[in-house]
Motif scaffolding. Structure first.
Motif, short mmCIF file in Angstrom:
data_model
loop_
_atom_site.label_atom_id
_atom_site.label_comp_id
_atom_site.label_asym_id
_atom_site.label_seq_id
_atom_site.Cartn_x
_atom_site.Cartn_y
_atom_site.Cartn_z
N GLU A 86 46.55 57.56 -27.65
CA GLU A 86 45.75 56.64 -28.46
C GLU A 86 46.32 56.49 -29.87
OE1 GLU A 86 41.20 56.13 -30.09
OE2 GLU A 86 41.55 57.46 -28.40
N ALA A 87 46.92 57.53 -30.38
CA ALA A 87 47.46 57.50 -31.73
C ALA A 87 48.62 56.52 -31.88
CB ALA A 87 47.91 58.90 -32.13
N GLU A 88 49.25 56.14 -30.77
CA GLU A 88 50.38 55.23 -30.83
C GLU A 88 49.97 53.76 -30.92
OE1 GLU A 88 53.24 56.00 -27.80
OE2 GLU A 88 53.34 58.13 -28.27
N ILE A 89 48.69 53.47 -30.66
CA ILE A 89 48.20 52.08 -30.71
C ILE A 89 48.00 51.70 -32.18
CG2 ILE A 89 46.34 50.53 -30.05
CD1 ILE A 89 45.86 52.29 -27.62
N GLN A 90 48.54 50.54 -32.55
CA GLN A 90 48.46 50.08 -33.94
C GLN A 90 47.82 48.68 -33.96
OE1 GLN A 90 52.40 50.16 -35.57
NE2 GLN A 90 52.81 52.18 -34.76
N PRO A 91 46.48 48.58 -33.88
CA PRO A 91 45.84 47.28 -33.91
C PRO A 91 45.91 46.66 -35.30
CG PRO A 91 44.19 49.01 -33.90
CD PRO A 91 45.53 49.68 -33.76
N ASP A 92 45.88 45.32 -35.34
CA ASP A 92 45.94 44.65 -36.64
C ASP A 92 45.46 43.20 -36.49
OD1 ASP A 92 46.39 44.27 -39.32
OD2 ASP A 92 48.50 44.83 -39.25
N PHE A 93 45.07 42.62 -37.63
CA PHE A 93 44.72 41.21 -37.70
C PHE A 93 45.86 40.45 -38.37
CE2 PHE A 93 40.53 43.07 -37.24
CZ PHE A 93 39.88 42.16 -36.43
N LEU A 94 46.11 39.23 -37.90
CA LEU A 94 47.17 38.39 -38.47
C LEU A 94 46.63 36.99 -38.72
CD1 LEU A 94 48.91 39.31 -35.33
CD2 LEU A 94 50.26 39.72 -37.33
N MET A 115 43.87 34.44 -23.74
CA MET A 115 44.14 34.78 -22.33
C MET A 115 45.21 35.84 -22.18
SD MET A 115 43.98 31.26 -20.14
CE MET A 115 45.27 30.47 -21.08
N THR A 116 46.07 35.97 -23.17
CA THR A 116 47.15 36.94 -23.09
C THR A 116 46.59 38.32 -23.46
OG1 THR A 116 48.67 35.20 -23.79
CG2 THR A 116 49.48 37.46 -23.86
N PRO A 117 46.63 39.27 -22.54
CA PRO A 117 46.09 40.60 -22.82
C PRO A 117 46.72 41.22 -24.05
CG PRO A 117 46.56 40.37 -20.50
CD PRO A 117 47.13 39.16 -21.17
N GLY A 118 45.88 41.85 -24.85
CA GLY A 118 46.35 42.52 -26.06
C GLY A 118 46.20 41.67 -27.30
N THR A 119 45.87 40.39 -27.15
CA THR A 119 45.65 39.52 -28.30
C THR A 119 44.35 38.75 -28.11
OG1 THR A 119 46.98 37.76 -27.32
CG2 THR A 119 48.08 39.21 -28.91
N TYR A 130 45.06 27.82 -40.56
CA TYR A 130 45.41 29.19 -40.17
C TYR A 130 44.53 29.62 -39.01
CZ TYR A 130 47.99 29.55 -44.53
OH TYR A 130 48.87 29.34 -45.55
N LEU A 131 45.11 30.43 -38.13
CA LEU A 131 44.38 31.02 -37.01
C LEU A 131 44.41 32.53 -37.16
CD1 LEU A 131 43.01 30.79 -34.21
CD2 LEU A 131 45.30 30.81 -33.21
N LEU A 132 43.23 33.14 -37.16
CA LEU A 132 43.14 34.60 -37.25
C LEU A 132 43.23 35.18 -35.85
CD1 LEU A 132 42.66 37.14 -38.97
CD2 LEU A 132 40.20 36.76 -38.65
N VAL A 133 44.17 36.09 -35.67
CA VAL A 133 44.43 36.71 -34.36
C VAL A 133 44.32 38.22 -34.51
CG1 VAL A 133 46.19 37.09 -32.58
CG2 VAL A 133 45.92 34.83 -33.60
N HIS A 134 43.67 38.85 -33.54
CA HIS A 134 43.65 40.31 -33.47
C HIS A 134 44.61 40.72 -32.37
CE1 HIS A 134 42.37 44.28 -32.05
NE2 HIS A 134 42.16 44.51 -33.33
N ALA A 135 45.49 41.64 -32.69
CA ALA A 135 46.45 42.14 -31.71
C ALA A 135 46.21 43.64 -31.52
CB ALA A 135 47.88 41.89 -32.16
N LEU A 136 46.28 44.08 -30.28
CA LEU A 136 46.04 45.48 -29.95
C LEU A 136 47.12 46.39 -30.51
CD1 LEU A 136 44.37 47.57 -28.34
CD2 LEU A 136 45.84 47.06 -26.39
N VAL A 138 50.59 46.13 -33.04
CA VAL A 138 51.50 45.35 -33.89
C VAL A 138 52.47 46.31 -34.58
CG1 VAL A 138 51.67 43.76 -35.82
CG2 VAL A 138 49.70 43.65 -34.31
N THR A 139 53.75 46.11 -34.31
CA THR A 139 54.76 46.90 -35.01
C THR A 139 55.46 46.07 -36.07
OG1 THR A 139 56.35 46.37 -33.27
CG2 THR A 139 55.19 48.47 -33.07
N ASP A 140 55.51 44.75 -35.87
CA ASP A 140 56.16 43.85 -36.81
C ASP A 140 55.37 42.54 -36.87
OD1 ASP A 140 57.83 42.31 -38.37
OD2 ASP A 140 59.60 42.56 -37.11
N LYS A 141 54.55 42.40 -37.93
CA LYS A 141 53.70 41.22 -38.07
C LYS A 141 54.50 39.93 -38.08
CE LYS A 141 49.57 42.74 -40.51
NZ LYS A 141 48.70 42.50 -41.67
N ALA A 142 55.55 39.91 -38.86
CA ALA A 142 56.36 38.69 -39.02
C ALA A 142 56.95 38.27 -37.68
CB ALA A 142 57.45 38.91 -40.05
N GLN A 143 57.41 39.22 -36.90
CA GLN A 143 58.01 38.90 -35.60
C GLN A 143 56.96 38.38 -34.63
OE1 GLN A 143 61.33 38.83 -34.88
NE2 GLN A 143 60.65 37.85 -32.99
#
Length: 161
Positions: A86-94, A115-119, A130-136, A138-143
């Motif tokens: 669980e510690a490896e999961i890095q959720p974030d908003f973009l 529809m895409t799992p994880g987002t 702008y669209l606010l997205v939550h991702a389960l 995220v290692t690189d926001k820009a990418q």
């Protein structure tokens, strides 16, 4: 005729669904189903918007394949994350800056992301740019923003604008 029956196909579908759900063609159900099939489209027709049709059907097919592949790949990625530590999961908003202006394109983009799992599409900014997205994870926001714009937004822009 259109004034009293604005959406004849919708009315037929509503009547068929009503009869199927009740599993009978009793005259009382035919009458009630017909009444509902007439009234519901009359009431909902005021919410209708003008239809937009895709302009590039080949792009629609290509985008559909991309989305299906991404959904399959994301399922595996999410399963790996959930079954891992669980510690490896890095959720974030973009906040994703949008170039598309068409309402249908924005809606399609939000749907594809959800529809895409994880987002998950969370919200649009008040100005719709702008669209606010939550991702389960995220290692690189820009990418991630770059990928979403290239894989989904660009084809949607081509399809709808």
């Amino acid at each position: 005729m259109r004034r009293w029956l604005p959406q004849p196909r919708t009315s037929l579908v509503l009547l068929a669904v009503w009869l199927a759900l009740n599993n009978t063609v009793h005259p009382a159900h035919l009458l009630l189903g017909s009444l509902l099939a007439g009234i519901i489209p009359l009431w909902t027709s005021r919410f209708a918007v003008s239809a937009t049709y895709p302009k590039q059907l080949l792009t629609v097919v290509v985008l559909s394949v991309i989305v299906l592949v991404d959904i399959l790949k994301s399922n595996l990625d999410v399963a790996r994350l959930i079954l891992g530590r669980e510690a490896e999961i890095q959720p974030d908003f973009l906040w994703i800056p949008l170039e598309v202006t068409d309402t249908y394109a924005k809606t399609a983009l939000a749907g594809i992301i959800t529809m895409t799992p994880g987002t998950l599409s969370v919200d649009f900014s008040e100005d719709g740019k702008y669209l606010l997205v939550h991702a389960l994870h995220v290692t690189d926001k820009a990418q991630l923003i770059k990928d979403i714009k290239a894989r989904y937004e660009l084809p949607l822009k081509e399809i709808f604008e």
